[in-house]
Design an enzyme around this catalytic site. Structure first.
Site, PDB file in Angstrom:
ATOM      1  N   ASP A   1       0.786  -1.231   0.000  1.00 17.17           N
ATOM      2  CA  ASP A   1       0.000   0.000   0.000  1.00 17.17           C
ATOM      3  C   ASP A   1       0.822   1.288   0.000  1.00 17.17           C
ATOM      4  O   ASP A   1       1.200   1.784  -1.041  1.00 17.17           O
ATOM      5  CB  ASP A   1      -0.988  -0.003   1.172  1.00 17.17           C
ATOM      6  CG  ASP A   1      -2.036  -1.098   1.038  1.00 17.17           C
ATOM      7  OD1 ASP A   1      -1.792  -2.045   0.273  1.00 17.17           O
ATOM      8  OD2 ASP A   1      -3.094  -1.014   1.679  1.00 17.17           O
TER       9      ASP A   1
ATOM     10  N   GLU B   1      -4.032  -6.967  13.316  1.00 15.53           N
ATOM     11  CA  GLU B   1      -3.554  -6.823  11.940  1.00 15.53           C
ATOM     12  C   GLU B   1      -2.066  -6.483  11.906  1.00 15.53           C
ATOM     13  O   GLU B   1      -1.318  -6.981  11.065  1.00 15.53           O
ATOM     14  CB  GLU B   1      -4.365  -5.725  11.245  1.00 15.53           C
ATOM     15  CG  GLU B   1      -4.003  -5.485   9.799  1.00 15.53           C
ATOM     16  CD  GLU B   1      -4.797  -4.353   9.179  1.00 15.53           C
ATOM     17  OE1 GLU B   1      -4.754  -4.211   7.945  1.00 15.53           O
ATOM     18  OE2 GLU B   1      -5.463  -3.597   9.926  1.00 15.53           O
TER      19      GLU B   1
END
EC number: 3.2.1.106
Length: 837
Positions: free
Chosen positions: A583, A807
């Site tokens: 990302d 996460e």
């Protein structure tokens, strides 16, 4: 132009020259998609192209039409799994499952038109108005911690859910039999979180059944709205019956008083079930247990008609829900009985309920514990009982997050002209099924391509057949060009949880080919069933790899560039590279066709190596001869150095049009926008020290005697750069991008946080080099031990503190960050504990 770049362009290395013929005339050149036969649709489309050109039509327009058609045409290679692989006749043990990961508890069949079941609950009287109804896993609903204590991926599971003052335990067990997937039973137990509380709350449990077509449900309702049973029939399940047994206190057999409401209507659409129930909780009822004062509660109206029946409701399916309201503690059993299972023997099977259900649940739990230790040997390795519980929860959460999806994705075709893709309308991909694990039940309850390869590294150690099933489904998504969409949003339930702007998948965007990681493990283990599967899978794996190799080719031979970086967004500090999976990891500040991405080259090198070895093992000489030279060229040290070694940085790096002189500054009314200072961007290596810099090490592409291995170990082990007490940080603390927002609304993601998937790759690489003779063997082994202790220790501490796997983890204090629960690749902590790489 950076120093030395002119020389590299003018006089490519001999390894690069040698490989150019293989690289540009390499995999799939014969038909443009990996050597597989052309599809019928492709042949027809090609004929139309030729005819159109003959008639004088625009060749460019026709080519764009042809490419758009191929983008939404399924690949012609033979499928890895037969069309009926999910049917009860072929896979009865997998037909029913907890394949709705986005709900707290529910089951469904693996079918395009499934029969679905689920649970909702609400605590009555705690807030004015409608009580908080719990159904789907949400990031911000205040429920938690929650997760599976045990789940074997097949026939048994036990989950605990904390919701304020309530503690729920949901359990299921399946019993094989008949021709339609067998029987199953649930037990739902609700107890006070604080065992010493005197004010026991009034709770409503909602058990529901949903059909998604013309199937018929026939409820039998007794006095006061109590549902005796539901009988039904579908083409896939035959005759069946659901029974909701009277509630009891936990561990007791005496019925407990409850108030009942039943509601029956047409299926409003799966994403609307929660809102429908909320809207119908508008009538006050009295809960009147004997010998106790009455209490008011909000209940469903007692509708027993199939509302909206008629032209608008035909084929819509049915939604039948039973509300049971009573004081906790309570235990309720919900039983599904297959007609063919009951008819299969000489005498009727006893109902899987009561003491029989208790025995089955305990037997499965004990079997899980024994199998877990035999598989991962955590106790034998000296891990504490608490760490063993963490490992069991990591595995169970991953297996309990496996879902079955069916639907059509939206695809934006690649028309062959970079930057013009936005001018093309998206098209619907053909309807496809997908059996896959998901990263997060609350935030990402759908399939992600690069996540799934990491998921299956864990799953295949436990049950290789589940991995074959998942990989077969993913390879079934291949389009005519060999592309697989990186995010699979299939079906109404999945689509409802994704913002509209993110629904479309672009057919020019790739993703790391991590599915090859479990493929490599299959090849290493050599299980006959795995090898038989891989023989069927090779044509599609080859096509997928060929598309990646060709579509993401870079400006020089053996260089590669992620497509999809958008240079036209002035609000971003560094344009994202979403296809890479990393990302906001800093790349060249100004995207251009001159970029060379190190991580992508390493992924392609890994793919060429794995598929070459697979082809050789299977005796597929043609594929091996095609991919072997490419693999050798990509692994050649000279070629990697020539394109990616940055002497001025002392590491491997990306290359592109770049400057460090960028920052976000307020520009009302736009908010924060990017401002570029001096020096202006120029072609150079990108000074972003982090995970990307390590990829030749992470994917074990370096020889153990390589002179580059030492510098990579240096930066890995340096606390000023990547080393932290909690694992390797994603971006060096010394980087100007470390911890920086990418926009006003975009906090740092891959800019310092510790991620388990890359740390697992690093552990595997250090373990690998620590067992190979070379100048860095002892150091690699030492770093492996220290990094493993840091990673496992921090995940364990955070699990103790919060009850969740996360996460990502902070490199500053180790706290869990991002979404939770995240039983996707964070479950790799189990393999790290087991030292299984």
């Amino acid at each position: 132009m950076a120093r030395g770049e002119r020389r590299r362009r003018a006089v490519p290395a001999e390894g690069v020259r040698t490989a150019e013929r293989a690289a540009r005339g390499g995999p799939g050149r014969r038909d443009g998609r990996g050597g597989g036969p052309r599809s019928t649709a492709g042949g027809v489309a090609l004929a139309v192209v030729v005819l159109s050109l003959a008639l004088g039509m625009s060749g460019r327009w026709v080519l764009a039409w042809y490419r758009a058609r191929r983008a939404v045409t399924l690949h012609s290679a033979p499928p890895v799994l037969p069309a009926d692989s999910s049917s009860p006749a072929v896979a009865p043990d997998l037909f029913w499952g907890t394949y709705r990961p986005h709900v707290y508890f529910g089951m469904k069949t693996r079918s395009p038109k499934p029969l679905l079941t689920g649970l909702m609950w609400a605590q009555q009287g705690t807030t004015p108005g409608t009580p908080k109804l719990r159904h789907t896993c949400e990031q911000g609903d205040g429920v938690g911690p929650y997760g599976w204590e045990f789940h074997d991926g097949l026939s048994f599971g036990r989950q605990h859910i904390q919701d304020g003052a309530l503690r729920l335990t949901t359990e299921f067990v399946k019993r094989p039999g008949g021709q339609h997937g067998g029987d199953w039973s649930w037990r739902v137990t609700v107890e006070p979180q604080d065992s010493g509380t005197s004010a026991l709350p009034l709770v409503s449990l909602f058990f529901y059944v949903v059909t998604d077509g013309k199937e018929v449900l026939l409820p039998e309702v007794g006095a006061k709205g109590q549902l005796k049973f539901i009988s039904g029939h579908t083409s896939e399940l035959g005759d069946f019956r659901f029974t909701l047994l009277p509630p009891t206190s936990p561990g007791d057999t005496a019925p407990k008083y409850g108030s009942y409401n039943v509601f029956w209507t047409s299926n409003p659409g799966l994403p609307l079930l929660t809102e429908m129930v909320k809207s119908r909780l508008n009538s006050w009822f009295q809960h009147r247990p004997p010998g106790a004062p009455p209490e008011r509660y909000l209940g469903l109206p007692g509708s027993l008609k199939w509302e909206d029946r008629g032209p608008s409701g035909q084929g819509q399916g049915q939604f039948l829900i039973q509300q049971v309201t009573l004081k906790i503690p309570i235990s309720i059993e919900f039983v599904f009985e297959s007609g063919s299972a009951q008819a299969g023997g000489n005498q009727a099977l006893p109902r899987l309920a009561g003491s029989l259900l208790t025995q089955a649940l305990e037997s499965h739990a004990e079997g899980f514990r024994e199998r877990f230790e035999k598989t991962f040997q955590l106790k034998e390795k000296g891990l504490s009982s608490g760490e063993q519980v963490l490992g069991q929860a990591a595995l169970s959460g991953l297996l309990g997050g496996i879902g079955y999806f069916y639907g059509q994705g939206l695809v934006l075709p690649d028309i062959g002209v970079e930057g013009s893709e936005q001018k093309v309308d998206p098209a619907l991909f053909p309807p496809v099924p997908l059996f896959t694990a998901v990263p997060s039940r609350s935030f990402f309850p759908r399939g992600f391509l690069w996540d799934e390869g990491f998921h299956q590294l864990v799953v295949q150690r436990w049950d290789p057949s589940l991995t074959r099933e998942a990989l077969g489904h993913w390879l079934g998504l291949l389009n005519a060009d060999g592309w697989i969409g990186r995010e699979q949003i299939l079906g109404d339930e999945a689509r409802a949880r994704v913002p509209p702007e993110f629904l479309v998948q672009r057919a020019v965007h790739a993703n790391p080919p991590t599915l090859l990681l479990p493929v490599a493990h299959m090849l290493e283990v050599g299980d006959p069933d795995d090898l038989a599967f891989l023989r069927k899978a090779l044509p599609r794996l080859h096509a997928w790899f060929s598309w990646l190799h060709q579509s993401q080719a870079g400006p020089l031979p053996l260089s590669y560039r992620w497509r999809g970086r958008d240079p036209a967004l002035p609000t971003l500090l560094n344009p994202k590279t979403l296809p890479s999976g990393l990302d906001d990891y800093p790349r060249a500040s100004h995207p251009s066709v001159t970029e060379r991405h190190l991580d992508l080259r390493c992924w392609v090198a890994l793919g060429a190596r794995v598929l070459t070895r697979l082809a050789e093992h299977l005796g597929e000489a043609e594929v091996a001869a095609e991919l072997g030279p490419l693999a050798a060229s990509l692994e050649a040290a000279e070629s990697l150095d020539e394109l990616h070694w940055a002497p001025e940085l002392g590491v491997f790096a990306d290359f592109g049009n770049h400057t460090k002189a960028v920052q976000l500054k307020p520009r009302p009314p736009q908010g924060l926008v990017r401002v570029v200072g001096r020096p202006q961007p120029q072609l150079q290596y990108v000074d972003a020290l982090g995970y990307v810099s390590l990829f030749p090490l992470l994917l074990r592409l370096l020889d153990p005697t390589s002179s580059r291995l030492g510098p990579l170990l240096d930066i890995l082990a340096d606390s000023r750069h990547l080393w932290s007490p909690f694992g390797l940080r994603s971006l060096a603390a010394s980087s100007s991008f470390y911890g920086q927002r990418n926009s006003e609304h975009d906090p740092p993601y891959w800019r310092g946080a510790v991620w388990l998937n890359v740390n697992y790759l690093a552990l595997g690489a250090l373990h690998h080099y620590g067992h190979l003779e070379g100048p860095h063997q002892a150091r690699a082994a030492k770093l492996h031990g220290e990094l493993r202790a840091n990673v496992v220790g921090n995940v364990w501490r955070q699990y103790q503190a919060t009850g969740f796997l996360w996460e990502q983890y902070s490199d500053r204090d180790g706290r869990g960050m991002g979404c939770r629960p995240f039983h996707g690749w964070t479950s790799l902590v189990l393999l790290a504990m087991a030292e299984d790489y």
